[in-house]
Design a protein around this motif. Structure first.
Motif, PDB file in Angstrom:
ATOM      1  N   UNK A 131       0.759  -1.091  -0.039  1.00 44.36           N
ATOM      2  CA  UNK A 131      -0.141   0.052   0.044  1.00 44.36           C
ATOM      3  C   UNK A 131       1.161   1.305  -0.014  1.00 44.36           C
ATOM      4  N   UNK A 132       0.208   2.206  -0.526  1.00 41.09           N
ATOM      5  CA  UNK A 132       1.196   3.658  -0.710  1.00 41.09           C
ATOM      6  C   UNK A 132      -0.009   4.860  -0.444  1.00 41.09           C
ATOM      7  N   UNK A 133       0.324   5.785   0.394  1.00 37.04           N
ATOM      8  CA  UNK A 133      -0.410   6.799   0.497  1.00 37.04           C
ATOM      9  C   UNK A 133       0.371   8.118   0.633  1.00 37.04           C
ATOM     10  N   UNK A 134      -0.156   9.329   0.241  1.00 38.52           N
ATOM     11  CA  UNK A 134       0.565  10.392   0.273  1.00 38.52           C
ATOM     12  C   UNK A 134      -0.401  11.408   1.278  1.00 38.52           C
ATOM     13  N   UNK A 135       0.196  11.521   2.308  1.00 43.23           N
ATOM     14  CA  UNK A 135      -0.820  12.706   3.119  1.00 43.23           C
ATOM     15  C   UNK A 135      -0.064  14.008   3.340  1.00 43.23           C
ATOM     16  N   UNK A 136      -1.139  15.036   3.510  1.00 47.10           N
ATOM     17  CA  UNK A 136      -0.578  16.348   3.415  1.00 47.10           C
ATOM     18  C   UNK A 136      -0.222  16.818   4.863  1.00 47.10           C
ATOM     19  N   UNK A 137       0.837  16.165   5.264  1.00 48.29           N
ATOM     20  CA  UNK A 137       1.272  16.345   6.869  1.00 48.29           C
ATOM     21  C   UNK A 137       2.864  16.781   6.812  1.00 48.29           C
ATOM     22  N   UNK A 138       3.235  17.423   5.535  1.00 47.82           N
ATOM     23  CA  UNK A 138       4.656  17.697   5.560  1.00 47.82           C
ATOM     24  C   UNK A 138       5.164  18.813   6.766  1.00 47.82           C
ATOM     25  N   UNK A 139       6.520  18.507   7.070  1.00 53.72           N
ATOM     26  CA  UNK A 139       6.839  19.480   8.298  1.00 53.72           C
ATOM     27  C   UNK A 139       6.587  20.873   8.067  1.00 53.72           C
ATOM     28  N   UNK A 140       6.924  21.568   6.686  1.00 52.58           N
ATOM     29  CA  UNK A 140       6.749  22.888   6.671  1.00 52.58           C
ATOM     30  C   UNK A 140       5.269  23.176   6.452  1.00 52.58           C
ATOM     31  N   UNK A 141       4.435  22.389   5.957  1.00 48.82           N
ATOM     32  CA  UNK A 141       3.013  22.602   6.062  1.00 48.82           C
ATOM     33  C   UNK A 141       2.397  22.672   7.379  1.00 48.82           C
ATOM     34  N   UNK A 142       2.833  21.811   8.224  1.00 49.04           N
ATOM     35  CA  UNK A 142       2.132  21.691   9.461  1.00 49.04           C
ATOM     36  C   UNK A 142       2.640  22.977  10.398  1.00 49.04           C
ATOM     37  N   UNK A 143       4.079  23.244  10.233  1.00 50.89           N
ATOM     38  CA  UNK A 143       4.507  24.304  11.132  1.00 50.89           C
ATOM     39  C   UNK A 143       3.808  25.712  10.636  1.00 50.89           C
ATOM     40  N   UNK A 144       3.363  25.997   9.198  1.00 53.97           N
ATOM     41  CA  UNK A 144       2.795  27.116   8.685  1.00 53.97           C
ATOM     42  C   UNK A 144       1.444  27.167   9.238  1.00 53.97           C
ATOM     43  N   UNK A 145       0.861  25.792   9.341  1.00 58.99           N
ATOM     44  CA  UNK A 145      -0.756  25.995   9.341  1.00 58.99           C
ATOM     45  C   UNK A 145      -0.949  25.745  11.073  1.00 58.99           C
ATOM     46  N   UNK A 146      -0.009  25.250  12.159  1.00 57.39           N
ATOM     47  CA  UNK A 146      -0.528  24.943  13.270  1.00 57.39           C
ATOM     48  C   UNK A 146       0.604  25.818  14.405  1.00 57.39           C
ATOM     49  N   UNK A 147       1.810  26.192  13.878  1.00 58.34           N
ATOM     50  CA  UNK A 147       2.509  26.687  14.862  1.00 58.34           C
ATOM     51  C   UNK A 147       3.096  27.848  14.355  1.00 58.34           C
ATOM     52  N   UNK A 148       2.192  29.057  14.346  1.00 55.29           N
ATOM     53  CA  UNK A 148       2.626  30.304  14.046  1.00 55.29           C
ATOM     54  C   UNK A 148       3.613  30.845  14.917  1.00 55.29           C
ATOM     55  N   UNK A 149       3.949  30.457  16.231  1.00 57.01           N
ATOM     56  CA  UNK A 149       5.024  31.332  17.135  1.00 57.01           C
ATOM     57  C   UNK A 149       5.852  30.187  17.845  1.00 57.01           C
ATOM     58  N   UNK A 150       6.913  30.328  18.212  1.00 56.89           N
ATOM     59  CA  UNK A 150       7.770  29.536  18.822  1.00 56.89           C
ATOM     60  C   UNK A 150       8.081  30.230  20.251  1.00 56.89           C
ATOM     61  N   UNK A 151       8.062  29.391  21.412  1.00 52.50           N
ATOM     62  CA  UNK A 151       7.642  28.119  21.398  1.00 52.50           C
ATOM     63  C   UNK A 151       6.074  27.967  21.110  1.00 52.50           C
ATOM     64  N   UNK A 152       5.216  27.186  20.945  1.00 55.19           N
ATOM     65  CA  UNK A 152       3.916  27.017  20.760  1.00 55.19           C
ATOM     66  C   UNK A 152       3.059  26.933  21.766  1.00 55.19           C
TER      67      UNK A 152
END
Length: 516
Positions: free
Chosen positions: A154-175
């Motif tokens: 089986x093979x799947x591609x999920x939209x969970x890449x690290x840059x995508x997640x950082x931009x979407x969920x972690x707008x500040x550091x530390x979160x």
């Protein structure tokens, strides 16, 4: 050996590997180059590659292409992944690359990316019979794959890449805690759905590829031992150590993260979402550790290339010269009798070398004669009748890379006159040649006509020829058996030879003893 450069245009970085493909269809990596360009910055929110990111990536690509070609890597395969395939101006970017570097980029789907990653892993790690879960965390997507030693299941591609997640969920550091909860819930939902679709109750192990997973392995090993990770491939990271690192990253400022030994500064914002994805995968799969693999997409592209081009690569190894290889390739495609053609070529070159003091032609003309001899019977593919004329058209209109248009024309004319009519200005194809090349065609065709006659039966009965010049030209034909047909055919083919060298020809057969 065959050389192949592979360029991977990712969301986070651009990589190039330079590989030498070996005769046994394996390969050796000669060099690697990487630049973290962050091509995908902002692309998942805007659906566009920024002008700044494209400009930065183009400069890197120009450098890599120039470097590869300067090192003798003319064959370059380039692939682009999620940032380019999801951007509305991804096609414009690919066109710019082609215009400015000459590099043709293949934008691959998530499914194809998963397949190629698994190819790289399968040839790097001894997979078991049972299902193994493979994860590759890129900047834009996560490729989740199930496979075993037999192949991909089986093979799947999920939209969970690290840059995508950082931009979407972690707008500040530390979160904040709420940001981490939102990130964790989104990752859990996507991974649970994907694993559910695989319908696998148990996995043998979890294998993680990519530079981000590798950097987590480096940080964990350094914390535990105080020493750098000696080898990425097959190194392991325990779930408890992953949880500990994730917690530290989640509470740390950028400055504090940069102080963590082994952490790549260019991954200061992407390592946390990577850790979350890996931790959730371990928990969902019921496994306690990750096994790292240092081979992935780029190596998969190389293996895929080898499989797709196995015959061509074998030909390159057997016949290194591109010109001769393409000539023999055309002869084989046209189903010309190879043993006969190569034997005639050998006899023709033998005659060329022994008559050189008279014709005074050089290595270039000798090569043309060899190519014409190899191709002289390709016209049989169309029709035995007038196959010499058909040979001319097949050679003239075939793509013989490495030969100029003029050279192809000369070779086609030589092959055309290997039988029947002699070169004549009444023939348009011959008349259009320069006077110098007309002379060359006459000389070389005279040698080919004679050589072809000397293998009339296609049994290679003529071992060699010995040419003696005097008032007449005596050609001793050394025979391996009864070759009356060869001698008869050769005598009927001396007309052009006598015209060119302005002397009568006497052919005499000399029977040689078979080797004991």
């Amino acid at each position: 050996m065959s050389k192949l450069a592979v360029i991977d245009i990712g969301t986070n970085s651009i990589h190039m590997v330079l590989a030498e493909i070996l005769p046994d269809a394996s390969f050796k990596i000669l060099d690697r180059f990487k630049d973290i360009t962050r091509l995908g910055n902002g692309v998942f929110a805007t659906r566009r590659l920024s002008d700044e990111a494209m400009s930065r990536a183009l400069e890197i690509l120009k450098t890599l292409v120039t470097l590869a070609r300067n090192k003798g890597f003319e064959r370059i395969v380039a692939v682009a992944t999620s940032a380019v395939r999801e951007a509305q101006n991804g096609g414009d970017f690919v066109t710019l690359i082609m215009e400015q570097t000459g590099l043709r980029v293949r934008v691959i789907s998530g499914t194809e990316e998963a397949r190629l990653i698994f190819l790289g892993v399968k040839h790097s790690i001894a997979l078991p019979d049972g299902p193994t879960l493979v994860v590759d965390i890129g900047g834009g997507s996560v490729e989740l794959i199930v496979g075993n030693r037999e192949g991909l299941i089986h093979g799947k591609s999920l939209k969970l890449g690290a840059i995508r997640l950082a931009e979407q969920f972690l707008p500040k550091t530390p979160p904040s805690e709420s940001m981490m909860h939102a990130l964790g819930d989104a990752v859990l939902t996507h991974l649970r759905d994907a694993l559910g679709s695989f319908k696998m109750k148990k996995f043998h192990s979890l294998v993680a590829t990519s530079g981000m997973a590798g950097n987590i392995g480096e940080v964990v090993h350094l914390r535990q031992t105080g020493k750098p990770l000696p080898q990425h491939n097959l190194a392991t990271v325990l779930l408890k150590d992953l949880r500990s690192l994730e917690a530290e990253l989640a509470r740390s400022s950028v400055k504090a993260r940069l102080a963590i030994p082994g952490l790549d500064p260019k991954r200061v914002d992407t390592l946390l979402p990577t850790a979350v994805v890996l931790r959730r995968l371990l928990e969902l799969s019921g496994l306690n550790e990750i096994t790292l693999c240092d081979k992935a997409l780029r190596e998969g592209v190389i293996y895929d290339f080898i499989v797709r081009h196995r015959e061509g690569l074998k030909a390159e190894n057997d016949i290194p010269d591109v010109r001769r290889r393409n000539v023999i390739g055309l002869a084989r495609r046209c189903q010309a009798p190879e043993v006969h053609s190569l034997h005639v070529a050998n006899l023709a070159l033998n005659l060329f070398d022994q008559t050189k003091r008279e014709h005074r032609l050089g290595q270039q003309e000798r090569t043309w004669l060899e190519y014409a001899a190899i191709l002289h019977d390709v016209g049989y593919l169309i029709n035995p009748r007038q196959h010499h004329k058909h040979a001319y058209y097949l050679i003239k209109h075939s793509a013989l890379d490495g030969l100029t248009a003029e050279e192809i024309n000369v070779v086609a004319n030589i092959a055309r006159y290997h039988r029947r009519a002699l070169p004549s200005l009444k023939h348009e194809a011959f008349d259009c040649l320069t006077p110098r090349l007309q002379r060359v065609v006459k000389i070389l065709a005279s040698l080919l006509r004679l050589a072809d006659g000397l293998d009339r039966t296609h049994f290679s009965l003529v071992r060699s020829v010995h040419v003696k010049f005097g008032k007449q030209i005596t050609i001793e034909v050394h025979l391996a058996g009864d070759a009356e047909m060869e001698l008869w055919a050769a005598k009927s083919r001396v007309d052009l030879f006598e015209q060119v060298f302005r002397r009568r020809v006497l052919l005499s057969g000399v029977l040689e003893n078979e080797p004991s």
